[in-house]
Every structure is written in structure tokens, then in C-alpha cells.
Design a protein around this motif. Structure first.
Motif, PDB file in Angstrom:
ATOM      1  N   LEU A 196       1.071  -1.101   0.282  1.00 39.11           N
ATOM      2  CA  LEU A 196       0.161  -0.029   0.108  1.00 39.11           C
ATOM      3  C   LEU A 196       0.491   0.933  -0.612  1.00 39.11           C
ATOM      4  CD1 LEU A 196      -2.454  -1.138   2.471  1.00 39.11           C
ATOM      5  CD2 LEU A 196      -2.853  -1.471   0.249  1.00 39.11           C
ATOM      6  N   GLU A 197       0.336   3.131  -0.409  1.00 38.02           N
ATOM      7  CA  GLU A 197       1.318   3.925  -0.820  1.00 38.02           C
ATOM      8  C   GLU A 197       0.011   4.726   0.051  1.00 38.02           C
ATOM      9  OE1 GLU A 197       0.545   4.727  -4.639  1.00 38.02           O
ATOM     10  OE2 GLU A 197       2.147   3.027  -5.459  1.00 38.02           O
ATOM     11  N   TYR A 198       1.488   5.584   0.292  1.00 36.59           N
ATOM     12  CA  TYR A 198       0.863   6.565   1.405  1.00 36.59           C
ATOM     13  C   TYR A 198       2.028   7.965   0.477  1.00 36.59           C
ATOM     14  CZ  TYR A 198       5.999   6.649   2.709  1.00 36.59           C
ATOM     15  OH  TYR A 198       7.391   5.519   2.526  1.00 36.59           O
ATOM     16  N   GLU A 199       1.454   9.093   0.855  1.00 34.03           N
ATOM     17  CA  GLU A 199       2.255   9.998   1.076  1.00 34.03           C
ATOM     18  C   GLU A 199       2.261  11.095   2.021  1.00 34.03           C
ATOM     19  OE1 GLU A 199       0.739  13.649  -2.201  1.00 34.03           O
ATOM     20  OE2 GLU A 199      -0.524  12.813  -1.417  1.00 34.03           O
ATOM     21  N   THR A 204       7.037  18.305   0.717  1.00 32.86           N
ATOM     22  CA  THR A 204       7.232  17.755   0.115  1.00 32.86           C
ATOM     23  C   THR A 204       6.501  16.655  -0.583  1.00 32.86           C
ATOM     24  OG1 THR A 204       8.061  15.677   1.046  1.00 32.86           O
ATOM     25  CG2 THR A 204       9.363  17.234   1.421  1.00 32.86           C
ATOM     26  N   GLY A 205       5.401  16.348  -0.254  1.00 38.42           N
ATOM     27  CA  GLY A 205       4.774  15.639  -1.177  1.00 38.42           C
ATOM     28  C   GLY A 205       5.460  14.122  -1.168  1.00 38.42           C
ATOM     29  N   ALA A 261      -0.111  18.609   9.839  1.00 38.00           N
ATOM     30  CA  ALA A 261       1.000  17.992   9.131  1.00 38.00           C
ATOM     31  C   ALA A 261       2.327  18.088   9.248  1.00 38.00           C
ATOM     32  CB  ALA A 261       1.108  19.750   7.989  1.00 38.00           C
ATOM     33  N   GLY A 262       3.461  17.565   9.210  1.00 40.00           N
ATOM     34  CA  GLY A 262       4.402  17.496   9.533  1.00 40.00           C
ATOM     35  C   GLY A 262       5.614  16.665   8.959  1.00 40.00           C
ATOM     36  N   ARG A 263       6.840  15.905  10.012  1.00 39.02           N
ATOM     37  CA  ARG A 263       7.578  14.869   9.182  1.00 39.02           C
ATOM     38  C   ARG A 263       7.363  13.884   9.448  1.00 39.02           C
ATOM     39  NH1 ARG A 263      13.732  16.007  10.548  1.00 39.02           N
ATOM     40  NH2 ARG A 263      12.604  16.180  12.271  1.00 39.02           N
ATOM     41  N   LEU A 267      -0.190  10.843   4.819  1.00 41.21           N
ATOM     42  CA  LEU A 267      -1.441  10.635   4.235  1.00 41.21           C
ATOM     43  C   LEU A 267      -1.640   8.633   3.533  1.00 41.21           C
ATOM     44  CD1 LEU A 267      -4.833  11.306   4.403  1.00 41.21           C
ATOM     45  CD2 LEU A 267      -3.982  12.674   1.920  1.00 41.21           C
ATOM     46  N   ALA A 268      -2.462   8.157   3.632  1.00 39.99           N
ATOM     47  CA  ALA A 268      -2.607   6.805   2.707  1.00 39.99           C
ATOM     48  C   ALA A 268      -3.309   7.749   1.668  1.00 39.99           C
ATOM     49  CB  ALA A 268      -3.721   6.076   3.529  1.00 39.99           C
ATOM     50  N   ARG A 269      -2.619   6.929   0.625  1.00 39.23           N
ATOM     51  CA  ARG A 269      -3.620   6.856  -0.667  1.00 39.23           C
ATOM     52  C   ARG A 269      -4.148   5.198  -0.430  1.00 39.23           C
ATOM     53  NH1 ARG A 269       1.722   8.282  -4.547  1.00 39.23           N
ATOM     54  NH2 ARG A 269       2.568  10.433  -4.126  1.00 39.23           N
ATOM     55  N   ALA A 270      -4.998   5.548  -1.391  1.00 38.62           N
ATOM     56  CA  ALA A 270      -6.445   4.710  -1.382  1.00 38.62           C
ATOM     57  C   ALA A 270      -6.385   3.979  -0.666  1.00 38.62           C
ATOM     58  CB  ALA A 270      -5.754   3.314  -2.586  1.00 38.62           C
TER      59      ALA A 270
END
Length: 500
Positions: A196-199, A204-205, A261-263, A267-270
Motif C-alpha cells: 500500500l502507498e502513502y504520501e 515535500t509530497g 502536517a509534519g514529518r 496520508l494514505a493513498r487509496a
């Protein structure tokens, strides 16, 4: 004698059963080694890319030149020893369980213990006992059909031992097989999260997969709407502690407010894929609908550096999570204030300095044992503090007069950080590191430099223009220290609890 066992030519006046009965003397274990050796060899054999009972998916052929490495291994070598092309959707048939699992799950299980060796041992012992019973049965038939036959049968005691050994061995085999299948199911569900992916939400995105976070732990927080936002604002109070413990918090939601926000946060993608994996893991683990994340507040799942689940729970007691994970650094060497806290000339900096002043007054009263100075710092029930709600532990709490009868053994308070938990700047959380004595003792290594550290969390509320304490809690947060107790205080006093 060997010729009698394996000879194809049938001597005259000999029944077919006579050919199957070797005329060997000695114990039964020496007369029946062949089947055990064959079974043990089959169980011990492993290919370069398979483990016990696993084959290629769908019978896919794999053609390799002499001495060539498999394609997956060649890719791993090109990537510097780490697999980067893992397909977590592929499943490989497992002969023992009759199900299909990912290759990472099967390899991790094979390396985690001796379950496969025990499975092979129980199967060999059970098969040997079954072979011995069959041998004696054929011997009895040979006695009835072949005059003068002397098959060398076992006595009643030997037969009972073989029957009992076979029964216990096969029972153990099926028990281990079931436990192995359950463990593989759970591992397979856990490793699905790695794809699974995250952002990242650090400006920086930058995104990636959980598989790429080999040096960090991940805590995925599930929830909806205002409940998730409130939980994340409480988690933001520990922004420096997440970084110190090497934990990345992943919020499973379509979007978040811009001020979150912060290091430490991603945020989870999908998010629907994350929720689907959570539900599958909950079903395999017997957690029902996913650990109470839907309609019962927020839930979280903590993943270790290997991708395995370290813990799951419902709620927002994040200080206990951080205390459980621990820390490797010597926190007693940190400066008094976190970088940038209370600095500047804007309104936020001014409010922050007022909160820090109340925070410092609290420790002055605590170290001096001054109950008269401590009382005015708390928001009482009349002021809408924590005591406004019924306190189920009020009878167990120790009053502040008794708590402060002796001076607190706090040597220093460092790394103080202030985070506002409401956008209107009416509530704030202050986290700090309390330094105390931590000398080594019997079966105790002690803290670094002979000092121990505690993670302290205070929640302040703005009441009639004054910042008053709503709660105070501490938990061990030090190298070589296991967090087994947590101190929880409000305006009524303090109580020592065990983290859940």
C-alpha cells in the motif's frame, strides 16, 4: 537377505505375500527404515525459491540456465540486496494447508522457527508406526497363508507402543498443521499492507510504499470525520516523540485539515485498500469488523520494521504506544526547550510563552512539594476541567497533599514542546522529558549515564483568560527500560496504572 527383499523372481511354492515380508531380525525400527528415509528426504528437500509444500503459481514453468540465478534473485542483487519488485497480489499454492499464500509470508514463517521440522518429524514417526502396524498385519496374513513362514512379528506390547506412537504423532501433525495455517493466514494479511502507498505531509509530497520504510515503524490510524481529526490532533502533541522513536503515523482518510502536517505524518493513498486489508486482518485475527474502527471511535495498527503487526487497539493513548516502542537516544542531553518553541513575536508565540510559564510553575511546586502552589494550577469542576466529568477512580487517587508530602525526585525537565490541539488556540498539549535518577542495579542496566527519563504529557485549557491544567501523565521513556506503569493525575490527585 537383501536379495530376498528386492528379488523379483518368485521362488517355487511361495505365495506373493511371502515376497513382501523381509526375513530380517532385530527391532522393528531396523526393519522399517526405507519409508521413513524416503519421507524425511522429501520433507527436508527445498528448492532455491520454495519452502515446504510450496510450488509455483498455476504450474508456471521456470527455465534457467546451468548455474543461473532465478530472475527474482537477480533483481534483488541488482538492487543491492533488497527486493523491489515484490508482487503482493501473487499467491503460491501450499500443499500442506491446501491454500495459497504470498512467498514473503511462507519464507518468513519458515525462518521464524522449527515448525516445519516438527511437522516432518511427526509425520515420519507416525508413518513409521503405521508401516510397522501394516507389517505386522501382513505378517499375520502370511502365517495363515504360507506354511513355515517366520516373519518376525512384534509382541502385544510393541504393537500397543506403535499404535500409541502413531496416534500421538498424527494428532500432533494435524495440530501443528492447523496452527501453521493460521499463522500463515495472519502473516499473509499483514504483508499485504507492504504494497500500500502513502504520501508524506511534510511539504515535500513524497510518496512511496510501506515496503520502502525499512528503517521506520508505521502506525496506521483508522477512523472517520471529526473522530479521526480529534485523534490526529492528540497524536500531533507527540510530533517530536514519533520522530525520536522512528514511527511514521499514516492517517487512513481521503483528506486532512491543512494545519495537520509534519514529518511525523503521512496520508494514505487509496484509503479503501487500507481499510480492506484492515478488515481482512481483523477477520483472520478474530477481530470482527476491524477492531472497532467503524462507529466506535478510532483504531490503530502498529507495524514493526519487518512489516509484522506489533499491536492493535482502539483509542488515543498514544503516550503508551510511544512508551512501549521505546527509544535508543539519551534524552537527558536534550536542551530545555524544543527548537522554535515560544520564539517569535506573533500572537501564537505569546500564547505559547504563557503556557510555558504555567508549565514551569507546575514543576516548581512539584519539586518543592508545595501543595498550596499546586492547587491553583488545576482546572476544577467549576471551571470546566477534567473533574467536571465523573471520575470513576476518585477513590483510588492519592490527594495532592499526600503526593507532595515528599519532594519529587525530578532532576531536570528538558525538550519541552507545545502543540495546540484546537484551531482556536483554546487547548494545548505540552510534552516534555522528565530526568530522574536511573542508576544500574541487580538485573537492571539502568539508564544511559545513570539517568532515567520519563515522557510527561500535560493538557492545558484556557479558562477566563488563564491557562489551567486539565491532566498530567507520565510513562517511562528511556533506553533499557520497559514501560510497565503509567502515572495519571488530575485536580483530585494521582493514580498509578498499568498501560493497556
Amino acid at each position: 537377505r537383501v536379495r530376498e527383499v528386492f528379488c523379483i523372481r518368485r521362488p517355487p511354492h511361495t505365495s506373493p505375500l511371502r515376497l513382501a515380508m523381509p526375513r530380517l531380525g532385530g527391532p522393528a525400527s531396523l526393519r522399517r527404515p526405507l519409508l521413513g528415509v524416503v519421507l524425511l528426504g522429501c520433507l527436508a528437500h527445498r528448492g532455491a525459491d520454495t519452502s515446504l509444500g510450496f510450488g509455483l503459481p498455476g504450474g508456471e514453468p521456470r527455465l534457467l540456465g546451468h548455474g543461473a540465478a532465478p530472475p527474482r534473485r537477480a533483481t534483488r542483487r541488482a538492487a543491492g540486496g533488497q527486493e523491489t519488485d515484490i508482487d503482493f497480489s501473487r499467491r503460491y499454492d501450499d500443499l500442506l494447508s491446501g491454500e495459497a499464500f504470498s512467498k514473503k509470508a511462507t519464507k518468513t514463517f519458515a525462518a521464524s522457527g522449527n515448525a516445519e521440522l516438527l511437522l516432518g518429524l511427526t509425520l515420519v514417526v507416525g508413518s513409521s508406526a503405521l508401516f510397522g502396524l501394516a507389517y505386522n498385519a501382513l505378517g499375520q496374513i502370511a502365517l495363515l497363508t504360507t506354511p513355515g513362514a517366520k516373519p518376525g512379528l512384534d509382541g502385544t506390547e510393541g504393537l500397543l507402543i506403535q499404535a500409541l506412537a502413531g496416534l500421538l504423532s498424527f494428532a500432533g501433525f494435524f495440530f501443528l498443521r492447523q496452527r501453521r495455517t493460521e499463522a500463515l493466514r495472519k502473516m499473509d494479511c499483514e504483508f499485504r499492507f507492504l504494497g500500500l502507498e502513502y504520501e508524506r505531509l511534510d511539504g515535500t509530497g513524497i510518496g512511496g510504499r510501506m515496503l520502502d520504510l525499512q528503517d521506520r515503524r508505521v502506525m496506521a490510524i483508522f477512523g472517520q470525520g471529526e473522530e479521526l481529526e480529534a485523534a490526529l490532533r492528540k497524536a500531533a502533541a507527540y510530533r517530536r516523540r514519533w520522530e525520536t522513536s522512528g514511527i511514521l503515523v499514516v492517517a487512513v482518510a481521503p483528506s486532512l485539515p491543512k494545519d495537520l502536517a509534519g514529518r511525523w505524518l503521512a496520508l494514505a493513498r487509496a484509503p479503501e485498500d487500507w481499510c480492506g486489508c484492515r478488515d481482512e486482518l481483523a477477520a483472520v485475527s478474530g477481530g470482527g469488523d476491524g477492531g472497532g474502527a467503524v462507529g466506535q471511535g478510532c483504531s490503530w495498527i502498529m507495524f514493526g520494521k519487518t512489516g509484522r503487526v506489533r499491536g492493535t487497539s482502539v483509542g488515543d493513548s498514544f503516550d503508551e504506544v510511544i512508551g512501549f516502542i521505546g527509544v535508543e537516544d539519551d534524552l537527558s542531553l536534550r536542551p530545555k526547550r524544543a527548537p522554535g518553541v515560544g520564539e517569535g513575536s506573533d500572537d501564537v508565540a505569546e500564547v505559547t510563552r504563557r503556557i510555558l510559564a504555567a508549565h514551569d510553575t507546575f514543576y516548581e511546586a512539584l519539586i518543592a512539594g508545595d501543595a498550596a502552589k499546586m492547587r491553583p494550577l488545576w482546572a476544577t469542576a467549576a471551571a470546566g476541567g477534567a473533574a467536571a466529568a465523573p471520575d470513576p477512580l476518585i477513590k483510588q487517587r492519592v490527594p495532592w497533599e499526600s503526593v507532595l508530602s515528599e519532594k519529587a525526585a525530578v532532576l531536570d525537565v528538558v525538550d519541552v514542546d507545545v502543540v495546540f490541539t484546537r484551531p482556536d488556540l483554546t487547548e494545548a498539549a505540552v510534552t516534555s522529558i522528565e530526568v530522574c535518577a536511573g542508576s544500574p542495579g541487580f538485573l537492571n542496566e539502568g539508564g544511559p549515564g545513570g539517568k532515567g527519563t520519563l515522557l510527561a504529557t500535560k493538557r492545558f485549557r484556557l479558562v477566563d483568560g488563564c491557562w489551567l491544567l486539565d491532566s498530567h501523565q507520565t510513562i517511562p521513556y528511556c533506553r533499557n527500560t520497559l514501560a510497565t506503569q503509567s502515572l495519571r493525575c488530575n485536580c483530585n490527585g494521582c493514580i498509578l496504572l498499568k498501560p493497556k
